[in-house]
Motif scaffolding. Structure first.
Motif, PDB file in Angstrom:
ATOM      1  N   ASP A   6       0.838  -1.206   0.000  1.00 53.25           N
ATOM      2  CA  ASP A   6       0.000   0.000   0.000  1.00 53.25           C
ATOM      3  C   ASP A   6       0.872   1.256   0.000  1.00 53.25           C
ATOM      4  O   ASP A   6       0.609   2.218  -0.746  1.00 53.25           O
TER       5      ASP A   6
ATOM      6  N   ASN B 275       2.735   1.689  -3.387  1.00 56.00           N
ATOM      7  CA  ASN B 275       1.826   2.127  -4.449  1.00 56.00           C
ATOM      8  C   ASN B 275       1.531   3.620  -4.351  1.00 56.00           C
ATOM      9  O   ASN B 275       1.503   4.332  -5.362  1.00 56.00           O
ATOM     10  N   VAL B 276       1.309   4.086  -3.137  1.00 48.00           N
ATOM     11  CA  VAL B 276       1.022   5.515  -2.954  1.00 48.00           C
ATOM     12  C   VAL B 276       2.248   6.356  -3.291  1.00 48.00           C
ATOM     13  O   VAL B 276       2.141   7.394  -3.956  1.00 48.00           O
TER      14      VAL B 276
ATOM     15  N   LYS C 101       4.707   5.646  -5.313  1.00 48.46           N
ATOM     16  CA  LYS C 101       4.932   5.624  -6.756  1.00 48.46           C
ATOM     17  C   LYS C 101       3.961   6.560  -7.461  1.00 48.46           C
ATOM     18  O   LYS C 101       4.324   7.253  -8.413  1.00 48.46           O
ATOM     19  N   ARG C 102       2.726   6.572  -6.994  1.00 49.45           N
ATOM     20  CA  ARG C 102       1.720   7.427  -7.629  1.00 49.45           C
ATOM     21  C   ARG C 102       1.983   8.905  -7.372  1.00 49.45           C
ATOM     22  O   ARG C 102       1.805   9.739  -8.267  1.00 49.45           O
ATOM     23  N   ARG C 103       2.425   9.234  -6.164  1.00 45.69           N
ATOM     24  CA  ARG C 103       2.582  10.641  -5.802  1.00 45.69           C
ATOM     25  C   ARG C 103       3.930  11.217  -6.235  1.00 45.69           C
ATOM     26  O   ARG C 103       4.025  12.358  -6.680  1.00 45.69           O
TER      27      ARG C 103
ATOM     28  N   SER D 173       7.222   9.305  -7.897  1.00 44.33           N
ATOM     29  CA  SER D 173       7.933   8.076  -8.259  1.00 44.33           C
ATOM     30  C   SER D 173       9.448   8.131  -8.085  1.00 44.33           C
ATOM     31  O   SER D 173      10.062   7.097  -7.824  1.00 44.33           O
TER      32      SER D 173
ATOM     33  N   SER E  73      -1.273   3.775   4.212  1.00 42.76           N
ATOM     34  CA  SER E  73      -1.396   4.570   2.984  1.00 42.76           C
ATOM     35  C   SER E  73      -1.373   6.061   3.289  1.00 42.76           C
ATOM     36  O   SER E  73      -0.767   6.849   2.549  1.00 42.76           O
TER      37      SER E  73
ATOM     38  N   GLU F 195       1.014   9.189   2.030  1.00 50.93           N
ATOM     39  CA  GLU F 195       0.482  10.458   1.522  1.00 50.93           C
ATOM     40  C   GLU F 195       1.150  11.643   2.214  1.00 50.93           C
ATOM     41  O   GLU F 195       1.416  12.679   1.596  1.00 50.93           O
TER      42      GLU F 195
ATOM     43  N   ASN G 157       2.892  15.545  -3.596  1.00 48.55           N
ATOM     44  CA  ASN G 157       2.424  15.083  -4.899  1.00 48.55           C
ATOM     45  C   ASN G 157       3.221  15.800  -5.980  1.00 48.55           C
ATOM     46  O   ASN G 157       3.335  17.022  -5.976  1.00 48.55           O
ATOM     47  N   SER G 158       3.812  15.023  -6.905  1.00 46.47           N
ATOM     48  CA  SER G 158       4.697  15.622  -7.909  1.00 46.47           C
ATOM     49  C   SER G 158       3.967  16.653  -8.763  1.00 46.47           C
ATOM     50  O   SER G 158       4.529  17.708  -9.086  1.00 46.47           O
ATOM     51  N   ASP G 159       2.720  16.371  -9.119  1.00 46.02           N
ATOM     52  CA  ASP G 159       1.968  17.338  -9.933  1.00 46.02           C
ATOM     53  C   ASP G 159       1.752  18.636  -9.158  1.00 46.02           C
ATOM     54  O   ASP G 159       1.920  19.736  -9.704  1.00 46.02           O
TER      55      ASP G 159
END
Length: 407
Positions: free
Chosen positions: A165, A168-169, A171-173, A175, A273, A277, A282-284
């Protein structure tokens, strides 16, 4: 067909047998009365309560529907509780229900009578009180979580769902972030030693800037009963977290689970998770923020430049001449001041040199033989032209030459 012929027709389908069992059990037992300790209490989003009722050897699933919860709240208030909690020992009344599709049974609870707190709950409260008095929960001791960690350490089971978990978070936020896993058992009697060992190793790498150094540490595991989560309620784990120099985020269990580790950590996340966070941006969002700062800086610079241009363009010739005149006068004054200081320093240096030259000349003059003759002395030479310094060097009748100041 529910029944199948095979000789004497003795075979039933699964659903037929379950129907018979459901009818027999539910009608035979009617209301049941059970004593036990609450474990793994978990309310649903729809308002239904789920928990296990257990003793040392067995456990049964329980369900409490909303229409029975008001009376239970009243009973809980008698022992100072606002809701059902893991570790509370209770008496329950309810009816057995067999879930046909899953082939499982549970107790639909209609009333609850609290007996007090179960053994683990008492132990939890006692340790919490002790550590609170020792200052292990003090906010002043908690370290800030780095905003942009390059490496994130994770203390958890390498085969558990919590690790996946978190990964995954992350990598998504964001990487590119690097992850170091410090493996540890997170359930069982010896898990506390594994957790402490992993925390201490991660902390030693943080302090010594070792090759396995992380900037922040997540201590995590997935949800479970109070027994499953108990390693995170151990005193040695609490001290390991409190004594660590590396910032620590706890992410143990579900949102409703609170452990001693949560209270000692620098930051408590409700789930593994959520810990992921929290620990990375968050990269964006980060790139958007950078672009926003860039636009703000460009806007401020361009605005200032435009203002200066407009002032220059619309400035009257007389005012512009006065402005340049003031600038010239200021620089001219500064030049005169520097020149005066230079000349003053130069003249002072030259005076010092002249005084030193005069002093040296005076000292040399004092050593000049001619100056000695001027004071009334003379020099005697023998016939060979050698200066006579003692009367013992002459004999009677020797020729001598005497030199005076005017000779």
């Amino acid at each position: 067909m529910d029944n199948f012929s095979s000789g004497d027709n003795k075979y039933l389908s699964v659903s037929a047998f379950t129907d018979i069992l459901k009818t027999v059990v539910e009608k035979t037992f009617g209301s049941v009365y059970i004593k036990g300790e609450i474990s793994n209490f978990r309310p649903s989003s729809g308002g239904i309560w789920y928990f296990n009722l257990k003793d040392n050897e067995a456990s049964i699933s329980c369900i409490v529907f909303k229409n029975n919860q008001r009376d239970i709240f009243n009973e809980l208030a008698k022992i100072g509780k606002k809701n059902l909690e893991d570790g509370i020992e209770i008496l329950v009344e309810g009816k057995l229900n067999i879930y046909k599709k899953g082939g499982s049974y549970s107790l639909v609870v209609s009333s609850v009578t609290p007996l007090g707190s179960g053994g683990l709950f008492i132990k939890f409260e006692e340790l919490k009180k002790k550590l609170l008095s020792e200052g292990l929960f003090d906010e002043s001791h908690k370290k800030p979580i780095p905003e942009y960690p390059a490496r994130i350490g994770i203390v958890t089971s390498p085969t558990g769902a919590a690790l996946q978990d978190i990964l995954n978070v992350l990598k998504r936020r964001f990487s590119p972030v690097e992850v170091i896993v410090y493996p540890a058992a997170v359930q069982g009697d010896n898990a506390k030693f594994d957790i402490v060992r992993a925390i201490n190793y991660a902390d030693s790498q943080f302090i010594s800037n070792g090759k396995n150094r992380a900037d922040v540490l997540i201590v995590a595991r997935g949800g479970g009963s109070i027994e499953d989560l108990w390693p995170f309620n151990e005193e040695i784990v609490a001290h390991a977290i409190y004594d660590a120099s590396i910032p620590i985020i706890s992410g143990v269990g579900h949102e409703i689970d609170f452990t001693i580790a949560d209270m000692c950590a620098d930051y408590r996340a409700p789930t593994p998770s959520a810990a992921a966070e929290i620990v990375v941006q968050n990269s964006d969002e980060l790139f958007n923020r950078i672009d926003s700062y860039k636009l703000r800086i460009q806007g401020a610079f361009n605005g200032k430049l435009d203002l200066l241009k407009s002032r220059f363009i619309y400035m009257k010739k007389e005012r512009l001449a006065n402005l340049f005149g003031r600038i010239f006068d200021d620089n001219s004054n500064s030049f005169d001041l520097v020149r005066d200081r230079f000349m003053s320093g130069w003249n002072s240096k030259m005076d010092d040199r002249r005084n030193n030259f005069s002093l040296i000349t005076s000292r040399l003059g004092a050593l000049n033989p001619l100056d000695v003759l001027k004071r009334g002395y003379s020099v005697v030479y023998d016939s060979s032209g050698k200066a006579v310094v003692s009367g013992n060097e002459l004999n009677s009748g020797d020729e001598v030459k005497i030199v005076f100041k005017d000779s």
